[in-house]
Design a protein around this motif. Structure first.
Motif, short mmCIF file in Angstrom:
data_model
loop_
_atom_site.label_atom_id
_atom_site.label_comp_id
_atom_site.label_asym_id
_atom_site.label_seq_id
_atom_site.Cartn_x
_atom_site.Cartn_y
_atom_site.Cartn_z
N VAL A 42 -15.51 -29.28 -6.27
CA VAL A 42 -14.74 -28.23 -6.20
C VAL A 42 -15.51 -27.16 -4.96
N ASN A 43 -14.49 -26.48 -4.27
CA ASN A 43 -14.88 -25.45 -3.32
C ASN A 43 -15.56 -24.44 -3.82
N CYS A 44 -16.81 -24.11 -3.35
CA CYS A 44 -17.51 -22.70 -3.99
C CYS A 44 -16.78 -21.72 -3.31
N PRO A 45 -16.31 -20.83 -4.21
CA PRO A 45 -15.54 -19.54 -3.78
C PRO A 45 -16.36 -18.53 -2.98
N SER A 46 -17.72 -18.55 -2.81
CA SER A 46 -18.75 -17.93 -2.04
C SER A 46 -18.79 -18.60 -0.72
N CYS A 47 -19.28 -19.69 -0.74
CA CYS A 47 -19.66 -20.58 0.77
C CYS A 47 -18.51 -21.18 1.33
N GLY A 48 -17.73 -21.53 0.43
CA GLY A 48 -16.70 -22.73 0.72
C GLY A 48 -17.10 -24.16 0.79
#
Length: 72
Positions: A42-48
């Motif tokens: 999954v993509n981290c919403p903080s660092c991408g």
């Protein structure tokens, strides 16, 4: 069997390590306990960054119980 209140994922990118809500959900701890999660990302919403979305980096909160993965 307890109803799950929250499932969080820990970003495993060095320097980020942000906790965010899991896109994978389960209704109760029995369903979570018997599931096999492997190879999910999954993509981290903080660092991408792309980070695993597996039991190893999950934290589950449920009434009277919980779970913390080995990578947390």
């Amino acid at each position: 069997m307890s109803q799950i209140n929250e499932i969080l994922i820990k970003c495993l990118k060095s320097g980020c390590e942000t906790w965010f809500p899991s896109p994978i959900s389960f209704g109760d701890t029995s369903s979570f306990d018997t599931s096999m999660l492997a190879g999910n990302i999954v993509n981290c919403p903080s660092c991408g960054a792309m980070t695993p979305c597996n039991k190893e980096n999950m934290k589950v909160r449920a009434k009277g119980t919980g779970f913390v993965g080995s990578d947390t």
